[in-house]
Scaffold this motif. Structure first.
Motif, PDB file in Angstrom:
ATOM      1  N   SER A 125      36.604  -2.406 -29.176  1.00 55.31           N
ATOM      2  CA  SER A 125      36.894  -3.961 -30.174  1.00 55.31           C
ATOM      3  C   SER A 125      38.408  -4.688 -30.045  1.00 55.31           C
ATOM      4  O   SER A 125      39.584  -3.837 -29.463  1.00 55.31           O
TER       5      SER A 125
ATOM      6  N   HIS B  56      44.847  -5.781 -35.106  1.00 57.89           N
ATOM      7  CA  HIS B  56      44.097  -6.371 -33.750  1.00 57.89           C
ATOM      8  C   HIS B  56      43.610  -8.615 -34.966  1.00 57.89           C
ATOM      9  O   HIS B  56      42.742  -9.340 -33.473  1.00 57.89           O
TER      10      HIS B  56
ATOM     11  N   ASP C 185      41.305  -1.974 -28.642  1.00 64.03           N
ATOM     12  CA  ASP C 185      40.441  -0.934 -28.593  1.00 64.03           C
ATOM     13  C   ASP C 185      40.072  -0.376 -27.259  1.00 64.03           C
ATOM     14  O   ASP C 185      38.615  -1.084 -26.923  1.00 64.03           O
TER      15      ASP C 185
ATOM     16  N   ASN D  92      37.896   1.987 -24.368  1.00 62.03           N
ATOM     17  CA  ASN D  92      37.254   3.225 -24.192  1.00 62.03           C
ATOM     18  C   ASN D  92      36.113   3.333 -23.228  1.00 62.03           C
ATOM     19  O   ASN D  92      35.672   2.389 -22.517  1.00 62.03           O
TER      20      ASN D  92
ATOM     21  N   TYR E  42      41.314   7.267 -21.339  1.00 59.39           N
ATOM     22  CA  TYR E  42      42.556   7.624 -21.896  1.00 59.39           C
ATOM     23  C   TYR E  42      43.687   7.567 -20.828  1.00 59.39           C
ATOM     24  O   TYR E  42      44.786   7.704 -21.710  1.00 59.39           O
TER      25      TYR E  42
ATOM     26  N   GLN F  51      50.489   2.292 -25.875  1.00 60.50           N
ATOM     27  CA  GLN F  51      50.055   2.611 -26.677  1.00 60.50           C
ATOM     28  C   GLN F  51      50.332   2.744 -27.947  1.00 60.50           C
ATOM     29  O   GLN F  51      51.319   2.843 -28.047  1.00 60.50           O
TER      30      GLN F  51
ATOM     31  N   GLU G 177      45.829   7.048 -32.026  1.00 56.73           N
ATOM     32  CA  GLU G 177      44.673   6.523 -31.578  1.00 56.73           C
ATOM     33  C   GLU G 177      44.981   6.544 -30.571  1.00 56.73           C
ATOM     34  O   GLU G 177      45.970   5.311 -29.712  1.00 56.73           O
TER      35      GLU G 177
ATOM     36  N   TRP H 251      42.981   5.018 -27.787  1.00 52.16           N
ATOM     37  CA  TRP H 251      42.066   4.464 -27.588  1.00 52.16           C
ATOM     38  C   TRP H 251      42.991   2.729 -27.364  1.00 52.16           C
ATOM     39  O   TRP H 251      42.013   1.799 -26.995  1.00 52.16           O
ATOM     40  N   HIS H 252      43.945   2.570 -28.585  1.00 50.88           N
ATOM     41  CA  HIS H 252      44.557   1.329 -29.316  1.00 50.88           C
ATOM     42  C   HIS H 252      45.933   0.872 -27.993  1.00 50.88           C
ATOM     43  O   HIS H 252      46.708   1.038 -28.750  1.00 50.88           O
ATOM     44  N   TYR H 253      45.397   0.007 -27.696  1.00 47.42           N
ATOM     45  CA  TYR H 253      46.707  -0.323 -27.025  1.00 47.42           C
ATOM     46  C   TYR H 253      47.235  -2.172 -26.978  1.00 47.42           C
ATOM     47  O   TYR H 253      46.063  -2.839 -27.343  1.00 47.42           O
TER      48      TYR H 253
END
Ligand SMILES: [Zn+2]
Length: 259
Positions: free
Chosen positions: A130, A175, A182, A184, A196, A210, A225, A227-229
């Motif tokens: 995302s 976002h 995000d 993955n 990760y 991160q 989270e 995955w959220h950078y």
């Protein structure tokens, strides 16, 4: 006496022939002048468009980064978007479309591409799950989450309040800035853990942090989270990682801890 008139006429004729030549020459000179002037103006216009195209070239990522740094205007990298800080009104995002249909801010795209190239060279295969979201997309994600909770038997009010614990309100999601991704695993060559773990060790070298670390949930207001950078630029990313802080702390915007 009579014999004098023909020569006079001839002189007059010579005179008018000379006049015609002078007039012709004059007209030619005027024409030549106008022609030169017109072509000079044309050349000047070309010079302007040339310098315009140079200035377009000058706004290539590296050049614009330099000029932004010179003017101290790279604040865009450090924009804070959280529950207390919505995106500014009229915030415009210029995005790059990724091959899987996701979009990201065009200014951070080169860093993201470099990081992904490096990951793949290291045998780690990430995907952008995302990227940029419009306010409408964020609203849709929130609505879907509310429905999910309602289908579990919660009332609308309960479902709404539970959903808002997980999904940011439209206008308040990072976002929507285009600077958050995000990330993955592709699910074929790599696992989420591999992705990760690589990111947590190396993403700062590419200017990413991160955003919601496990030990900062009270400050960020968002669950862990991995995955959220978030792109903040290499300088801020290095400092944030070195000090083990989150973006709110780095910007001096961390709320007082409530006891
Ligand atoms: Zn995210």
């Amino acid at each position: 006496m009579e014999s004098q008139s023909p020569p006079r006429r001839r002189r007059k004729n010579r005179k008018s022939a000379a006049g015609r030549i002078i007039t012709t020459l004059f007209c030619f000179a005027v024409f030549l002048f106008c022609f030169c002037l017109a072509s000079m103006l044309r050349n000047r216009q070309n010079d302007v468009s040339d310098s315009n195209s140079l200035s377009v070239q000058a706004s290539s990522p590296q050049e614009s980064k330099l000029s932004l740094e010179k003017e101290g205007e790279d604040d865009w990298k450090l924009i804070l978007v959280n529950q207390d800080h919505p995106l500014p009104d009229g915030y415009v995002v210029h995005t790059v479309l990724l091959s899987n249909g996701e979009q990201v801010d065009e200014r951070m795209y080169p860093a993201l591409q470099d990081m992904f190239d490096e990951m793949r060279e290291n045998g780690v295969y990430p995907v952008v799950a995302s990227g940029y979201r419009t306010t409408q997309m964020q609203q849709q994600i929130l609505d879907d989450k509310i429905q999910e909770f309602e289908s579990q038997g919660l009332s609308y009010e309960e479902a709404k309040s539970s959903a808002e614990e997980w999904v940011a309100l439209p206008g308040y999601s990072e976002h929507e800035s285009g600077l958050a991704v995000d990330i993955n695993a592709d699910g074929i060559h790599s696992t989420g853990e591999e992705v990760y773990s690589w990111l947590s060790e190396n993403a700062d070298q590419y200017g990413f942090i991160q955003r919601y670390p496990e030990d900062k949930t009270e400050i960020t207001g968002i669950a862990y989270e991995p995955w959220h950078y978030r792109y903040v630029g290499e300088k801020a990313a290095a400092e944030i990682k070195k000090q083990g802080i989150c973006l709110e702390e780095y910007l001096g915007e961390a709320k007082e801890q409530e006891n």
